[in-house]
Design a protein around this motif. Structure first.
Motif, PDB file in Angstrom:
ATOM      1  N   PHE A  24     116.726  42.286  50.947  1.00  0.00           N
ATOM      2  CA  PHE A  24     116.429  41.111  50.460  1.00  0.00           C
ATOM      3  C   PHE A  24     114.936  40.901  49.939  1.00  0.00           C
ATOM      4  N   MET A  25     114.124  41.341  50.749  1.00  0.00           N
ATOM      5  CA  MET A  25     112.777  41.184  50.393  1.00  0.00           C
ATOM      6  C   MET A  25     112.432  41.613  49.032  1.00  0.00           C
ATOM      7  N   LYS A  26     112.838  42.941  48.858  1.00  0.00           N
ATOM      8  CA  LYS A  26     112.924  43.372  47.379  1.00  0.00           C
ATOM      9  C   LYS A  26     113.540  42.265  46.209  1.00  0.00           C
ATOM     10  N   LYS A  27     114.451  41.672  46.618  1.00  0.00           N
ATOM     11  CA  LYS A  27     115.158  40.783  45.598  1.00  0.00           C
ATOM     12  C   LYS A  27     114.152  39.505  45.532  1.00  0.00           C
ATOM     13  N   GLN A  28     113.382  39.111  46.534  1.00  0.00           N
ATOM     14  CA  GLN A  28     112.738  38.208  46.514  1.00  0.00           C
ATOM     15  C   GLN A  28     111.093  38.326  46.029  1.00  0.00           C
ATOM     16  N   ASN A  29     111.169  39.648  45.315  1.00  0.00           N
ATOM     17  CA  ASN A  29     109.742  39.827  44.685  1.00  0.00           C
ATOM     18  C   ASN A  29     108.784  40.136  45.884  1.00  0.00           C
ATOM     19  N   ASN A  30     109.265  40.980  46.940  1.00  0.00           N
ATOM     20  CA  ASN A  30     108.358  41.239  48.035  1.00  0.00           C
ATOM     21  C   ASN A  30     108.795  42.719  48.618  1.00  0.00           C
ATOM     22  N   ILE A 120     102.056  30.292  70.092  1.00  0.00           N
ATOM     23  CA  ILE A 120     102.608  31.584  69.191  1.00  0.00           C
ATOM     24  C   ILE A 120     101.967  31.737  67.794  1.00  0.00           C
ATOM     25  N   ARG A 121     101.708  33.280  67.759  1.00  0.00           N
ATOM     26  CA  ARG A 121     101.049  33.506  66.352  1.00  0.00           C
ATOM     27  C   ARG A 121     102.068  34.238  65.938  1.00  0.00           C
ATOM     28  N   ILE A 122     102.037  34.399  64.642  1.00  0.00           N
ATOM     29  CA  ILE A 122     102.971  35.324  63.932  1.00  0.00           C
ATOM     30  C   ILE A 122     102.107  35.508  62.319  1.00  0.00           C
ATOM     31  N   ASP A 123     102.718  36.471  61.703  1.00  0.00           N
ATOM     32  CA  ASP A 123     101.963  36.687  60.224  1.00  0.00           C
ATOM     33  C   ASP A 123     103.107  37.204  59.487  1.00  0.00           C
ATOM     34  N   THR A 124     102.732  36.886  58.099  1.00  0.00           N
ATOM     35  CA  THR A 124     103.585  37.654  57.012  1.00  0.00           C
ATOM     36  C   THR A 124     102.981  37.926  55.821  1.00  0.00           C
ATOM     37  N   HIS A 125     103.367  38.603  55.009  1.00  0.00           N
ATOM     38  CA  HIS A 125     102.913  39.137  53.628  1.00  0.00           C
ATOM     39  C   HIS A 125     103.035  37.943  52.866  1.00  0.00           C
ATOM     40  N   ARG A 126     101.884  37.878  51.948  1.00  0.00           N
ATOM     41  CA  ARG A 126     101.891  36.871  50.924  1.00  0.00           C
ATOM     42  C   ARG A 126     102.819  36.420  49.940  1.00  0.00           C
ATOM     43  N   ASN A 127     103.495  37.681  49.693  1.00  0.00           N
ATOM     44  CA  ASN A 127     104.720  37.520  48.795  1.00  0.00           C
ATOM     45  C   ASN A 127     106.082  37.375  49.378  1.00  0.00           C
ATOM     46  N   CYS A 143      96.573  29.806  59.227  1.00  0.00           N
ATOM     47  CA  CYS A 143      95.534  29.804  59.708  1.00  0.00           C
ATOM     48  C   CYS A 143      94.291  30.599  59.032  1.00  0.00           C
ATOM     49  N   GLY A 144      94.673  31.610  58.486  1.00  0.00           N
ATOM     50  CA  GLY A 144      93.637  32.499  57.685  1.00  0.00           C
ATOM     51  C   GLY A 144      94.391  34.043  57.315  1.00  0.00           C
ATOM     52  N   ILE A 145      93.539  34.980  57.336  1.00  0.00           N
ATOM     53  CA  ILE A 145      93.940  36.123  56.787  1.00  0.00           C
ATOM     54  C   ILE A 145      93.801  37.067  57.821  1.00  0.00           C
ATOM     55  N   ILE A 146      94.687  37.912  58.264  1.00  0.00           N
ATOM     56  CA  ILE A 146      94.417  39.044  59.338  1.00  0.00           C
ATOM     57  C   ILE A 146      94.733  40.415  58.397  1.00  0.00           C
ATOM     58  N   TYR A 147      94.458  41.539  59.105  1.00  0.00           N
ATOM     59  CA  TYR A 147      94.655  42.783  58.670  1.00  0.00           C
ATOM     60  C   TYR A 147      95.376  43.618  59.680  1.00  0.00           C
ATOM     61  N   ILE A 148      96.476  44.132  59.182  1.00  0.00           N
ATOM     62  CA  ILE A 148      97.418  44.941  60.163  1.00  0.00           C
ATOM     63  C   ILE A 148      96.749  46.378  60.341  1.00  0.00           C
ATOM     64  N   GLU A 149      97.251  47.160  61.040  1.00  0.00           N
ATOM     65  CA  GLU A 149      96.753  48.468  61.571  1.00  0.00           C
ATOM     66  C   GLU A 149      96.219  49.479  60.178  1.00  0.00           C
ATOM     67  N   ARG A 154      97.807  40.294  55.949  1.00  0.00           N
ATOM     68  CA  ARG A 154      98.696  39.200  56.088  1.00  0.00           C
ATOM     69  C   ARG A 154      98.089  38.027  56.376  1.00  0.00           C
ATOM     70  N   ILE A 155      99.129  36.922  55.867  1.00  0.00           N
ATOM     71  CA  ILE A 155      98.725  35.522  56.050  1.00  0.00           C
ATOM     72  C   ILE A 155      99.090  35.269  57.600  1.00  0.00           C
ATOM     73  N   ALA A 156      98.293  34.655  58.395  1.00  0.00           N
ATOM     74  CA  ALA A 156      98.351  34.336  59.800  1.00  0.00           C
ATOM     75  C   ALA A 156      98.828  32.822  60.122  1.00  0.00           C
ATOM     76  N   PHE A 157      99.615  32.728  61.093  1.00  0.00           N
ATOM     77  CA  PHE A 157     100.410  31.485  61.201  1.00  0.00           C
ATOM     78  C   PHE A 157     100.253  31.284  62.745  1.00  0.00           C
ATOM     79  N   HIS A 158      99.992  30.043  63.140  1.00  0.00           N
ATOM     80  CA  HIS A 158     100.139  29.640  64.526  1.00  0.00           C
ATOM     81  C   HIS A 158     100.861  28.270  64.656  1.00  0.00           C
ATOM     82  N   ARG A 159     101.343  28.316  65.962  1.00  0.00           N
ATOM     83  CA  ARG A 159     101.978  27.202  66.513  1.00  0.00           C
ATOM     84  C   ARG A 159     101.853  26.773  67.885  1.00  0.00           C
ATOM     85  N   ILE A 160     101.483  25.582  68.140  1.00  0.00           N
ATOM     86  CA  ILE A 160     101.335  25.312  69.633  1.00  0.00           C
ATOM     87  C   ILE A 160     102.050  23.964  70.097  1.00  0.00           C
TER      88      ILE A 160
END
Length: 161
Positions: A24-30, A120-127, A143-149, A154-160
């Motif tokens: 699915f991600m490949k079909k969505q240009n990711n 809760i925090r979560i992240d995802t690829h910009r694509n 919230c900003g950008i984080i870098y995985i290992e 990745r784009i960082a998201f947060h919800r309280i």
């Protein structure tokens, strides 16, 4: 739907869900977020042994899977081009995926996570536009950008709650 911990007997089913998610991600240009083989069986086995892997079940069928942990995530220690909503204890969701023909699974899983922890925090690829839309629709703030290992951004998201 109900959420339960993943067992080793669930592995083959969740590997199919992840394979469908990669397609699915490949079909969505990711195509690069999860590549050809992420997450690998060994990682999922580790998640299961650490009691951090969960499945969403509907009518005795696994329709979703995700990683959930309350505690500090090392990739979230530094955030760039922004900041987290707060510094309070938090939980993380990773590797959330739903079965190809399912509806509302991701929202159900996220709601379950919020019943476990209000921050809760979560992240995802910009694509990953479908995931970005999902997160924003479900009250997460960018919230900003984080870098995985491996160094990928990745784009960082947060919800309280």
């Amino acid at each position: 739907m109900k959420i339960r911990r993943t067992t080793l007997e669930d592995l083959d089913e969740i590997l199919i869900i992840y394979a469908d998610a990669r397609a699915f991600m490949k079909k969505q240009n990711n195509p690069s977020q999860w590549g050809e083989d992420y997450p690998r069986r060994e990682l999922l086995e580790s998640d299961i042994s650490l009691d951090r892997s969960y499945v969403c079940v509907l009518d005795n069928r696994i329709v979703g899977t995700f990683y959930f942990e309350v505690g500090v995530d090392s990739t979230y220690m530094e955030i760039f081009e922004g900041e987290w909503l707060d510094d309070a204890p938090y939980a993380v969701i990773h590797r959330i995926a739903s079965a190809r023909d399912s509806k509302g699974v991701a929202s159900f899983c996220v709601d379950w996570c919020f019943n476990q922890h209000p921050n809760i925090r979560i992240d995802t690829h910009r694509n990953n536009n479908p995931m970005i839309r999902f997160l924003e629709k479900n009250g997460f703030m960018k919230c900003g950008i984080i870098y995985i290992e491996n160094g990928d951004e990745r784009i960082a998201f947060h919800r309280i709650k």
